[in-house]
Design an enzyme around this catalytic site. Structure first.
Site, PDB file in Angstrom:
ATOM      1  N   ALA A  85      24.917  49.806  32.456  1.00 12.31           N
ATOM      2  CA  ALA A  85      23.762  50.417  33.120  1.00 12.31           C
ATOM      3  C   ALA A  85      23.693  51.879  32.703  1.00 12.31           C
ATOM      4  CB  ALA A  85      23.899  50.298  34.632  1.00 12.31           C
ATOM      5  N   LYS A  86      22.605  52.518  32.976  1.00 14.96           N
ATOM      6  CA  LYS A  86      22.493  53.960  32.712  1.00 14.96           C
ATOM      7  C   LYS A  86      21.364  54.508  33.556  1.00 14.96           C
ATOM      8  CE  LYS A  86      24.442  56.974  29.858  1.00 14.96           C
ATOM      9  NZ  LYS A  86      25.747  56.881  29.213  1.00 14.96           N
ATOM     10  N   GLY A  87      21.460  55.791  33.859  1.00 13.35           N
ATOM     11  CA  GLY A  87      20.395  56.434  34.616  1.00 13.35           C
ATOM     12  C   GLY A  87      20.095  57.789  34.036  1.00 13.35           C
TER      13      GLY A  87
END
Ligand code: GLU
Length: 424
Positions: free
Chosen positions: A113-115
């Protein structure tokens, strides 16, 4: 800001194109079906949020933030949160996909995941950054959690950001949830050794790579691009291995010394002034020269796309260890390979951060804390094992290290998906 650390105008493809091209190559080598390819190419879940920020002067500015969960077949989503003016959804998608492969390659039980928030943190006060972080966290709170998706620091964020994220999430739940983020301060459940873990891992595999191409690390030469969370520690650990760090750069400029910079003195200078610029123990050079310096090893440790079709042919190092995510474009990969430059790919080279994030999460879940020596030993052991496995796979199958690493990771994710089955 210097030219080197900006995404270059000559970038031939976007980072998402690069990430997708790498997946397509791995799917081809593994002989996976088009259906599986299509599933792995698409993020499982993504959210785009509006972040209204009350500025210190009372005005309101509306920022944009994202969280992308690329895959969670092997476990909860995992990956950093980036505060940077260049953040956009496609960049976050690419970075999330790379996290899936990184976690699978190092065999930590996570997906990817990444934000990110599209903001230049340098233009905001600490109080404003806290409000941005807290509002962003509350907007993505339904998606994150210690068993769902676990954020961590990345470009433009740090352990203070993680403390605010953990606090915001915990206040919303009514109790303290230490395992919701990693990369926290030690005082609130951070792990010993997390701060330097990415750099430690980069150097552990870079040293192996140097030996592999027949260069003794003791007395070898290196240049490091970026002097932030990853580059600074990389320079320090390289120096401890006996590698002479001839050149380093940051967003403001670069310094060089033909016999090797005194990294300890340079760190003291950066602590005092905020930049490598003006360091009396070296001469100023153009930032671009760091990547093309006459050294054995370069460590690009800033942002994506800095080694591209326009400068790859001028890289003189024998080894490139990717401290950043995606610093070498797909086109540059081909040029470097043709010139006999060994590229240790990001999903292997910089995986030390997420490995110790995993250790931090394990410790938080068990409320049992390890010593720095235990963390370090377990980190290095995992990094060296991954290096050996990737090298063996690459040699056996006549592949680049990047393609070998991606194939190994994609196959692990595919196996998890296959045994779980397609629902419904
Ligand atoms: N942001 C780091 C990376 O790109 C660390 C991610 C993590 O620890 O979850 O690998």
């Amino acid at each position: 800001m210097t030219a080197t650390l900006e995404r270059p105008v000559s970038t031939e493809t976007s980072v998402l194109d690069d990430a997708r091209a790498q997946l397509a190559q791995a799917v081809g080598v593994l002989g996976l079906s088009p259906d599986v390819h299509a599933m792995l190419a698409e993020p499982r879940r993504e959210v785009s949020v509006s972040i209204p920020l009350r500025r210190d002067d009372g005005s309101v500015e509306v920022l944009r933030g994202y969280r992308v969960q690329h895959n969670y077949s092997r476990g909860p989503g995992k990956g950093g949160v980036r505060f940077d003016a260049r953040v956009d959804l496609d960049e976050v998608r690419a970075l999330a996909m790379w996290m899936t492969w990184k976690c699978a390659l190092l065999d930590v039980p996570y997906g990817g995941a990444k934000g990110g928030v599209r903001v230049d943190p340098r233009g905001y006060s600490t109080a404003e950054l806290e409000r941005i972080t807290r509002r962003y966290t509350s907007e993505i709170a339904p998606l994150i959690g210690p068993n769902q998706d676990i954020p961590a620091p990345d470009v433009g964020t740090d352990e203070q950001t993680m403390a605010w994220m953990m606090d915001t999430y915990s206040v919303g739940r009514g109790h303290t949830v230490l395992g919701v983020v990693t990369g926290k301060p030690i005082s609130v459940g951070g792990s010993q050794g997390r701060a330097g873990s990415t750099s430690r891992g980069v150097v552990a595999v870079a040293v192996e790579a140097l030996r592999h191409v027949g260069i003794d690390p003791e007395g070898a030469t290196a240049a490091v691009q970026g002097f932030g969370k990853v580059g600074r520690g990389a320079a320090r650990f390289l120096a401890r291995e006996g590698v002479r760090v001839l050149a380093v750069s940051d967003v403001n400029g670069a310094v060089h010394h033909p016999d090797g910079l005194d990294v300890e003195a340079l760190e003291a200078h950066v602590d005092a002034t905020g930049s490598v610029v003006g360091f009396p123990g070296g001469t100023p050079v153009e930032s671009d020269e760091v990547l093309t310096a006459d050294v054995d090893l370069i460590v690009p440790a800033a942002v994506e796309g800095v080694i591209h079709a326009g400068n790859a042919a001028r890289v003189r190092a024998r080894v490139v260890a990717e401290g950043a995510n995606g610093p070498v474009t797909t086109a540059a990969d081909e040029v470097l390979a043709a010139n006999g430059v060994l590229v240790v790919p990001d999903i292997l080279a910089n995986a030390g951060g997420v490995v110790v994030s995993y250790f931090e999460w394990v410790q938080a879940n068990q409320s049992y804390w390890w010593s720095e020596a235990e963390v370090d030993e377990r980190l290095v052991e995992r990094m060296i094992r991954a290096w050996n496995d990737v090298l063996a796979y690459a040699t056996d199958n006549q592949l680049s290290l990047r393609l070998a690493a991606t194939c190994m990771a994609v196959e692990r994710v595919y196996r998890a998906h296959e045994v779980r089955g397609l629902y419904p």
